[in-house]
Write a protein that holds these residues in place. Structure first.
Motif: not given
Lengths: 184, 111
Positions: A127-130, A135-136, B81-83
């Motif tokens: 998450i920190d990188v995203a 880009d997640f 991400l929410a899904e």
């Protein structure tokens, strides 16, 4: 003066006579008191004899019954001791098994939590990188892996609970026999 | 005659005592089995409570993590991400019925 007594001939009893028909002499004891005394004595001896036999039989029966009572007491004592010993043994076995099961549950949970913490740390790092790269994709992939881990962990927990739960209880219930006179 | 009657009655009493001793042992055995079973149920209750505690601890962590990710997803307007976060919560929720069934059976000491 006429005779007032009976004149009788007496013979000695020791003499044997083979022909009883020839023996016409009769031995008569004309003393009435001796007859009564003899009957009384014999009767009294008979009574004493009967009483003695009865007391003897009673004592024999009493000894037999006392022996039986002692046997019954010993049988009861041994039976109770055996039951208590078996009970203590079963309780000890249950406690040992319970201790092992609890330790196993704690160990498995510790391992699972370590794995979960590692997954969470990985997701947080992603998450920190995203946040910087916007880009997640990696985060989503890691979360999918984590979801698979959650499902696998749940199935494993259920199997573990069933494994430590069922067989002993059924065996214990089936082995319980009700005593005579048990009221439902 | 009376003495013989007394002897016969004494022997009958002796037989009754033997039967009573057998009955006593049966009752004692049943009581012992009942105590063992109660102890077994107590152990099973402790195990069930431990399972429940660990289950809740695990799910609390997952839920808090999923909520954090959901907040991030809302902040960054990322629907995927929410899904994913809601899917995590759904999977976690689906494990509850089976777990509580097993937990209930374990409390009762049944399979």
């Amino acid at each position: 003066m006429s005779k007032e007594y009976i004149d009788v001939d007496y013979n000695e009893c020791g003499q044997k006579d083979d022909s009883p028909q020839k023996n016409t002499n009769v031995t008569v004891n004309t003393n009435p008191l001796s007859t009564l005394f003899h009957e009384t004595i014999s009767g009294f001896c008979g009574v004493v004899n009967n009483v003695t036999n009865a007391v003897k039989e009673y004592n024999i029966c009493k000894q037999q019954e006392e022996t039986k009572r002692a046997e019954i007491r010993a049988y009861l004592k041994i039976g109770l001791a055996e039951i208590n010993a078996k009970k203590e043994l079963l309780l000890k076995q249950l406690d040992n098994q319970h201790e092992l099961d609890m330790q196993y549950i704690n160990d498995v949970h510790e391992m699972v939590m370590k794995q979960l913490d590692a997954g969470i740390e990985a997701i947080k790092a992603a998450i920190d990188v995203a946040r910087e790269t916007k880009d997640f994709t990696n985060v989503i992939e890691l979360m999918n892996v984590n979801n698979g881990f959650i499902e696998a962990r749940s199935a494993f927990t259920l199997q573990l609970m069933d494994r430590t739960g069922g067989r002993e209880s059924i065996a214990m219930i089936n082995s319980t026999s009700k005593p005579m006179g048990y009221i439902e | 005659m009376k003495f013989q009657t007394i002897v016969k009655k004494t022997c009958n009493q002796g037989q009754d005592v033997i039967n009573t001793a057998g009955g006593i042992l049966e009752c004692e055995a049943y009581c012992a089995q009942a105590k063992v079973y109660v102890h077994y149920l107590k152990n099973k209750r402790e195990e069930a409570d431990l399972y429940l505690e660990k289950f809740r601890e695990f799910n609390d962590k997952i839920f808090s993590q999923a909520m954090e990710i959901l907040d991030i997803a809302i902040d960054s307007a990322n629907t995927q991400l929410a899904e994913c976060a809601t899917q995590t919560i759904t999977i976690m929720k689906n494990t509850y019925p089976d777990f509580y069934n097993s937990h209930h059976l374990k409390l009762l000491g049944q399979k």
